[in-house]
Write an enzyme that holds these catalytic residues in place. Sequence first.
Site, PDB file in Angstrom:
ATOM      1  N   CYS A 120       4.872 -21.075  27.939  1.00 23.78           N
ATOM      2  CA  CYS A 120       5.495 -20.873  26.638  1.00 23.78           C
ATOM      3  C   CYS A 120       6.979 -20.696  26.886  1.00 23.78           C
ATOM      4  CB  CYS A 120       4.922 -19.663  25.908  1.00 23.78           C
ATOM      5  SG  CYS A 120       5.279 -19.770  24.139  1.00 23.78           S
ATOM      6  N   CYS A 122       9.053 -18.659  24.841  1.00 23.97           N
ATOM      7  CA  CYS A 122       9.658 -17.498  24.179  1.00 23.97           C
ATOM      8  C   CYS A 122      10.303 -16.520  25.154  1.00 23.97           C
ATOM      9  CB  CYS A 122       8.647 -16.791  23.299  1.00 23.97           C
ATOM     10  SG  CYS A 122       7.071 -16.427  24.076  1.00 23.97           S
ATOM     11  N   CYS A 130       8.932 -19.453  20.347  1.00 23.33           N
ATOM     12  CA  CYS A 130       8.156 -20.228  21.317  1.00 23.33           C
ATOM     13  C   CYS A 130       8.564 -21.703  21.349  1.00 23.33           C
ATOM     14  CB  CYS A 130       6.668 -20.100  21.021  1.00 23.33           C
ATOM     15  SG  CYS A 130       6.115 -18.382  20.995  1.00 23.33           S
ATOM     16  N   LYS A 212      -4.903 -19.181  18.740  1.00 30.55           N
ATOM     17  CA  LYS A 212      -4.079 -17.989  18.968  1.00 30.55           C
ATOM     18  C   LYS A 212      -3.555 -17.517  17.623  1.00 30.55           C
ATOM     19  CE  LYS A 212       0.006 -16.377  21.471  1.00 30.55           C
ATOM     20  NZ  LYS A 212       1.026 -16.732  22.448  1.00 30.55           N
ATOM     21  N   ARG A 222       5.279  -7.630  24.014  1.00 29.70           N
ATOM     22  CA  ARG A 222       6.688  -8.001  23.838  1.00 29.70           C
ATOM     23  C   ARG A 222       7.613  -7.024  24.540  1.00 29.70           C
ATOM     24  NH1 ARG A 222       5.426 -10.297  17.776  1.00 29.70           N
ATOM     25  NH2 ARG A 222       4.093 -11.927  18.630  1.00 29.70           N
ATOM     26  N   ARG A 234       6.299 -15.237  14.022  1.00 35.60           N
ATOM     27  CA  ARG A 234       5.677 -16.434  14.607  1.00 35.60           C
ATOM     28  C   ARG A 234       4.616 -17.049  13.699  1.00 35.60           C
ATOM     29  NH1 ARG A 234       6.097 -13.458  20.020  1.00 35.60           N
ATOM     30  NH2 ARG A 234       7.985 -14.389  20.864  1.00 35.60           N
ATOM     31  N   GLU A 250      -8.339 -26.190  15.245  1.00 37.05           N
ATOM     32  CA  GLU A 250      -7.364 -26.070  16.337  1.00 37.05           C
ATOM     33  C   GLU A 250      -8.030 -26.374  17.684  1.00 37.05           C
ATOM     34  OE1 GLU A 250      -4.294 -25.696  16.837  1.00 37.05           O
ATOM     35  OE2 GLU A 250      -3.343 -24.837  15.082  1.00 37.05           O
ATOM     36  N   LYS A 265      -7.486 -15.849  21.246  1.00 35.17           N
ATOM     37  CA  LYS A 265      -6.606 -14.703  21.477  1.00 35.17           C
ATOM     38  C   LYS A 265      -6.135 -14.165  20.143  1.00 35.17           C
ATOM     39  CE  LYS A 265      -2.231 -13.480  23.676  1.00 35.17           C
ATOM     40  NZ  LYS A 265      -1.021 -13.914  24.366  1.00 35.17           N
ATOM     41  N   SER A 291      -2.535  -6.980  24.797  1.00 36.35           N
ATOM     42  CA  SER A 291      -1.841  -5.727  25.097  1.00 36.35           C
ATOM     43  C   SER A 291      -2.184  -4.599  24.122  1.00 36.35           C
ATOM     44  CB  SER A 291      -0.341  -5.980  25.100  1.00 36.35           C
ATOM     45  OG  SER A 291       0.084  -6.510  23.849  1.00 36.35           O
ATOM     46  N   TYR A 330      -6.051  -6.634  31.008  1.00 36.54           N
ATOM     47  CA  TYR A 330      -5.269  -5.693  31.812  1.00 36.54           C
ATOM     48  C   TYR A 330      -6.177  -4.690  32.517  1.00 36.54           C
ATOM     49  CZ  TYR A 330      -1.722  -7.939  29.081  1.00 36.54           C
ATOM     50  OH  TYR A 330      -0.937  -8.907  28.510  1.00 36.54           O
TER      51      TYR A 330
HETATM   52 ZN    ZN Z   1       5.600 -17.798  23.135  1.00 40.35          ZN
END
Ligand code: ZN
Length: 340
Positions: A120, A122, A130, A212, A222, A234, A250, A265, A291, A330
Site C-alpha cells: 500500500c 499510505c 493509499c 477491506k 495508524r 478512506r 470485491e 479485514k 489493531s 498481533y
Molecule cells: Zn493504505
Amino acid sequence: MAFPITRLRRLRRNERLRSLVRETRLTPEAFVYPLFVCPGEGIRKEVRSMPGVFNLSVDEAVKEARETHSLGVPAIILFGLPAKKDEVATGAWSEDGIVQQAVRAIKREVPNLILIGDVCLCEYMSHGHCGIVRVTPQSLGAAVAAPPATVSYEIVNDATLELLARTSVSLARAGIDIIAPSDMMDGRVAAIRNGLDEAGLSDTPILSYAAKFASAFYGPFRDAADSAPQFGDRRSYQMDGANLREAMREIAADVEEGADMIMVKPAMPYLDVIAAARERFDLPLAAYQVSGEYAMIQAAAANDWIDRERVMMESLISIRRAGASLILTYFAKDAARLLN
Ligand SMILES: [Zn+2]
C-alpha cells in the site's frame, strides 16, 4: 431423540472428552505475525496504543523474525515506516526502501520464514492516502457553494495502479514471498499480476485484501505505521461496513484478476463476511485481526476486566470457526506459546 435420552452434557464432562469432540482447533501454523520496520539501529519502540507491539529497526526485526519462526509461526507480514514521505510514495518502491532492506536481512538470517509484503502507499505518502491524490480548487460555478478556501480532492485509481505494481515488483525482487495488496483500488490485483509476470516473477503469489472495510478498528495501526490520512478519510476506496453482498463482489473481482489467496479485514466485527466468503470461494482465506481488536483486549486485560489469555484464544478460535484458514494477528507469538 429428545431429553432424557439425549443429554448434550455427556460429551462435556471433562477436558479429555471435550478435546475429543472439538470441532475447531488452533495451531501456530495458521498465524501470520505483523512487523513494523523503521529506520535506525537497535530501535525497539513500543506503539502507544498497542502494548506489546513495537516499531523495530532492521536488526531488531531480524531478532523478532527469528523468535516468531522458532515458535512455529510460519509467516510474518511487513509494514514500513520510511524516513521520508512524498507525493509518489518513493519509499514504497525504491530498491533501498525500509521494507526491502528488512526483507533482505531477514531472508539471510531466517530463510525458512515466509515473508508477506503488505503493498500500500499510505505509509509512504506525505498525505497518508493509499493512492495518488489529485486536488482541484472548487470551481466558481459549483452547484453547491463552498467556502472559498475549500478544495476537493480525489484518490486517483488508475494512476495508482502503476505504483502498486512497481512496489510489488520491488518487494518480490528483494525477497518477499507473497505480495499482499491492501489499498482497495479497483483493478490492482490484475495490475500487480501483470507487473510481476512482466518482471519474470510469475511464481510470486498474491494474497489480496479483497474485502477491506473502512473501519474505526484500524485506529491504533495508524499510530504504529504513522499512516493516518492528513485530510478526509478512506471511505471512497475502503468498503462500507454495512455491505456483505458488495464484499462478495470485491472478492469475486480479485479472484477473476488472479488473486491466489483472499483476505477479509477486520476479523471479529466481520465474522459473517468471513463465513460467507468461506462458503462461496475455494481459495485459501485469511482474516486480519486488526489493531483495534488487539488493543481492546489488551486494554481490558490491563484493567483486570477480562482474562487476557482466554479472551485472546476465544477471539482467535471464533475467526477460525468462521472459516479463515490463516489469521493475521498481533497475538501470533503469545498464542503460539500457549499452543506449543
Ligand atoms: Zn493504505
